[in-house]
Design a protein around this motif. Structure first.
Motif, short mmCIF file in Angstrom:
data_model
loop_
_atom_site.label_atom_id
_atom_site.label_comp_id
_atom_site.label_asym_id
_atom_site.label_seq_id
_atom_site.Cartn_x
_atom_site.Cartn_y
_atom_site.Cartn_z
N ASN A 194 1.41 11.53 -10.19
CA ASN A 194 0.53 12.92 -9.90
C ASN A 194 1.46 14.14 -10.28
O ASN A 194 1.10 15.27 -10.68
N LYS A 195 2.63 14.00 -9.61
CA LYS A 195 3.44 15.09 -9.81
C LYS A 195 4.23 15.48 -11.19
O LYS A 195 4.25 16.40 -11.63
N LYS A 196 4.31 14.19 -11.96
CA LYS A 196 4.85 14.31 -13.31
C LYS A 196 3.32 14.94 -14.06
O LYS A 196 3.56 15.77 -15.00
N ARG A 197 2.22 14.47 -13.63
CA ARG A 197 0.92 15.06 -14.48
C ARG A 197 1.05 16.47 -14.37
O ARG A 197 0.74 17.17 -15.23
N ILE A 198 1.26 16.97 -13.10
CA ILE A 198 1.04 18.54 -12.58
C ILE A 198 2.27 19.18 -13.49
O ILE A 198 1.80 20.23 -13.89
N LEU A 199 3.32 18.84 -13.32
CA LEU A 199 4.54 19.37 -14.17
C LEU A 199 4.33 19.45 -15.56
O LEU A 199 4.63 20.79 -16.35
N LYS A 200 3.55 18.44 -16.21
CA LYS A 200 3.31 18.59 -17.73
C LYS A 200 2.01 19.61 -17.76
O LYS A 200 2.28 20.25 -18.61
N ASN A 201 1.18 19.59 -16.99
CA ASN A 201 0.09 20.51 -17.12
C ASN A 201 0.77 22.16 -16.91
O ASN A 201 0.27 22.91 -17.63
N VAL A 202 1.59 22.17 -16.06
CA VAL A 202 2.32 23.67 -15.77
C VAL A 202 3.01 24.02 -17.03
O VAL A 202 3.01 25.01 -17.53
N GLU A 203 3.66 22.92 -17.74
CA GLU A 203 4.25 23.32 -18.98
C GLU A 203 3.32 23.67 -20.00
O GLU A 203 3.75 24.47 -20.80
N THR A 204 2.19 22.88 -20.24
CA THR A 204 1.25 23.21 -21.20
C THR A 204 0.44 24.64 -20.91
O THR A 204 0.35 25.16 -21.83
N HIS A 241 0.70 -1.04 0.17
CA HIS A 241 0.04 0.03 0.07
C HIS A 241 0.95 1.24 -0.10
O HIS A 241 0.66 2.17 -0.81
N LYS A 242 1.91 1.19 0.90
CA LYS A 242 2.84 2.44 0.84
C LYS A 242 3.66 2.83 -0.36
O LYS A 242 3.74 3.72 -0.91
N GLU A 243 4.05 1.56 -1.28
CA GLU A 243 4.55 1.59 -2.42
C GLU A 243 3.56 2.19 -3.65
O GLU A 243 3.91 2.98 -4.16
N ASN A 244 2.45 1.76 -3.21
CA ASN A 244 1.24 2.23 -4.41
C ASN A 244 0.95 3.75 -4.14
O ASN A 244 0.88 4.50 -5.01
N ILE A 245 1.18 4.13 -2.90
CA ILE A 245 0.97 5.58 -2.73
C ILE A 245 2.11 6.34 -3.25
O ILE A 245 1.77 7.41 -3.69
N LYS A 246 3.35 5.88 -3.12
CA LYS A 246 4.37 6.65 -3.41
C LYS A 246 4.47 6.83 -4.98
O LYS A 246 4.75 7.78 -5.65
N LYS A 247 3.89 5.52 -5.63
CA LYS A 247 3.86 5.63 -7.17
C LYS A 247 2.78 6.39 -7.45
O LYS A 247 3.29 7.39 -8.54
N THR A 248 1.58 6.54 -6.90
CA THR A 248 0.71 7.54 -7.33
C THR A 248 1.27 8.94 -7.32
O THR A 248 0.77 9.77 -7.96
N ARG A 249 1.78 9.28 -6.11
CA ARG A 249 2.28 10.62 -5.79
C ARG A 249 3.27 11.14 -6.98
O ARG A 249 3.15 12.22 -7.44
N GLU A 250 4.16 10.11 -7.46
CA GLU A 250 5.06 10.52 -8.38
C GLU A 250 4.28 10.55 -9.76
O GLU A 250 4.78 11.55 -10.48
#
Length: 99
Positions: free
Chosen positions: A86-96, A75-84
């Motif tokens: 989400n961070k990539k998606r946010i950075l991509k949206n910021v660039e866009t 569960h902790k690994e899944n949370i970490k993966k989801t956060r990463e």
């Protein structure tokens, strides 16, 4: 099914009637009885066939604890993966948005 039975017993103060186990797992009472007898044969539970009460042994408790620790780690690994992700998606949206 045996692991699920152990989990149901553990969630109910380590003692439970096989009929209630059957209801919780949505299986027949006879199948729950057979599972409890098998778990008793392998040393995971004490099963009083007269009263129908199935209770965890030390071996059963250790098995449950190990399983819960593995699930917690996953569960902790899944949370970490989801956060990463989400961070990539946010950075991509910021660039866009900036273009």
């Amino acid at each position: 099914m045996e692991q699920e039975t152990l989990e149901v017993i553990a969630k109910n103060e380590d003692r439970l009637h096989y009929y209630i186990i059957a209801q919780d797992l949505r299986i027949s009472a006879h199948y729950a009885y057979v599972i409890c007898k098998g778990l008793e044969r392998n040393g995971y539970v004490n099963f009083d066939t007269f009263s129908g009460i199935c209770s965890l042994t030390e071996k059963g408790k250790e098995t449950i604890e190990k399983d819960w620790l593995v699930k917690l780690k996953r569960h902790k690994e899944n949370i970490k993966k989801t956060r990463e992700e989400n961070k990539k998606r946010i950075l991509k949206n910021v660039e866009t948005i900036n273009y």
